[in-house]
Enzyme design. Sequence first.
Site, PDB file in Angstrom:
ATOM      1  N   HIS A 137      -0.639   0.772 -12.262  1.00 47.88           N
ATOM      2  CA  HIS A 137      -1.590   0.856 -11.440  1.00 47.88           C
ATOM      3  C   HIS A 137      -3.208   0.107 -10.633  1.00 47.88           C
ATOM      4  O   HIS A 137      -3.464  -0.388 -12.024  1.00 47.88           O
ATOM      5  CB  HIS A 137      -1.827   2.093 -11.142  1.00 47.88           C
ATOM      6  CG  HIS A 137      -1.879   2.808  -9.486  1.00 47.88           C
ATOM      7  ND1 HIS A 137      -3.239   2.832  -9.323  1.00 47.88           N
ATOM      8  CD2 HIS A 137      -1.611   3.372  -9.150  1.00 47.88           C
ATOM      9  CE1 HIS A 137      -3.728   3.165  -8.025  1.00 47.88           C
ATOM     10  NE2 HIS A 137      -2.331   3.921  -7.650  1.00 47.88           N
TER      11      HIS A 137
ATOM     12  N   ASP B 199       4.027   7.421  -8.148  1.00 47.13           N
ATOM     13  CA  ASP B 199       4.903   6.885  -6.468  1.00 47.13           C
ATOM     14  C   ASP B 199       6.343   6.525  -7.270  1.00 47.13           C
ATOM     15  O   ASP B 199       7.530   6.885  -6.385  1.00 47.13           O
ATOM     16  CB  ASP B 199       4.665   4.890  -5.962  1.00 47.13           C
ATOM     17  CG  ASP B 199       3.556   5.355  -5.325  1.00 47.13           C
ATOM     18  OD1 ASP B 199       3.181   5.824  -4.365  1.00 47.13           O
ATOM     19  OD2 ASP B 199       2.237   4.753  -5.629  1.00 47.13           O
TER      20      ASP B 199
ATOM     21  N   HIS C 229       1.153  -0.923   0.260  1.00 54.94           N
ATOM     22  CA  HIS C 229       0.019  -0.188  -0.139  1.00 54.94           C
ATOM     23  C   HIS C 229       0.558   1.104   0.055  1.00 54.94           C
ATOM     24  O   HIS C 229       1.837   1.929  -1.438  1.00 54.94           O
ATOM     25  CB  HIS C 229      -0.882   0.354   1.313  1.00 54.94           C
ATOM     26  CG  HIS C 229      -2.305   0.786   1.587  1.00 54.94           C
ATOM     27  ND1 HIS C 229      -2.487   2.041  -0.182  1.00 54.94           N
ATOM     28  CD2 HIS C 229      -2.739   1.358   2.204  1.00 54.94           C
ATOM     29  CE1 HIS C 229      -2.866   2.380   0.358  1.00 54.94           C
ATOM     30  NE2 HIS C 229      -3.294   3.108   1.643  1.00 54.94           N
TER      31      HIS C 229
END
Length: 429
Positions: free
Chosen positions: A306, A364, A265
């Site tokens: 993703h 990210d 996560h």
Amino acid sequence: MADKKAQLIIEGAAPVDLPILTGTVGPEVIDVRTLTASGHFTFDPGFMSTASCESKITYIDGDQGILLHRGYPIEQLAEHSDYLETCYLLLNGELPNAEQKASFVSNVKNHTMVHEQLKTFFNGFRRDAHPMAIMCGVVGALSAFYHDSLDINNPQHREISAIRLVAKMPTLAAMVYKYSMGQPMMYPRNDLSYAENFLHMMFNTPCEIKPISPVLARAMDRIFILHADHEQNASTSTVRLAGSSGANPFACIAAGIAALWGPAHGGANEAVLAMLDEIGDVSNIDTYIAKAKDKNDPFKLMGFGHRVYKNFDPRAKVMKQTCDEVLAELGIKNDPQLELAMRLDEIARNDPYFKERNLYPNVDFYSGIILKAIGIPTSMFTVIFALARTVGWISHWKEMLSSPYKIGRPRQLYTGETQRDLQKLEDRK
């Protein structure tokens, strides 16, 4: 609202009518709440096909690459707004006017300090403890210091707790970093913006106060905006589930931090840096690209693609621009890891294998590069994620408590032993 019905045909039993609910956008939803009356319930591991709640806060369309906060596209908020304005939007449903924003910012700044005694709480942790371990502890402990606003049924208490959490998270995050470094903890400065204040508390010391670069402060603010909320993910669902029991807001946010700690996560940007370390050098890229394309090889390119966004991550374009600005501001030209990251970015954007599969760099990937360039250690990445996501968590918590709700109680498909009788110890084989 229920516009039409679905009918579930169960062999040997009467058909079951189930209402179909329609939201403002998104797919229709079959309401299965009455299904238990027929003696059945649904089986959905990971809740991939289950809506656990109704919400007006955030909408995601992964196929189209859309992320909306209260209806506003994330790209517009990142480009034209700032983090505290976005916080106001998430908490209250509308963007503030000038007077409302000034009042909100002032209110947040009035709560940036933490109780002085909280400093002693840190001494119970080893200096080499993981920052997320400390964050779980100190955020949960806030309820022991601010027990004057723990009545979850009081709207004013909920509001005060929300402001306190948004205001104090940067202070706590910086305290965690300073503790790990053995440096004096810095008090917040209310003359600075939210992001400037965070960087001040992270990198300044009592003996040397350096001015905060506007470019780095803006980059930090954008990272906060782009991580502020992301619908019913694991940590947000955890906060809602904990909140449904009547737990106090600080305990609920601590639960969210614990869920975020999981590498699947909140650890994605940290995993990007670990992957770059594994690749090691630009000369090894072709080898690792081949490994990533080999379905029998366990190696995966972290920070590409993703789970939700099947097209592209709408946050990534803003983060890529911010990444370029930060690297230019810092004049970083000879960092092997950053050079490697930029080369991977170039390949993924041009290689047909990645383009056909929509495996583009996500938020990210770029946020990890930015945080490293600023000088933030990888162990702090998820702490900063938690700092930014707190407003999303508390917005969902407030939304849940402001409407009728039930304590969360998922069902299970039991596959264990049926009832059996206990034998005396001497009779067991």
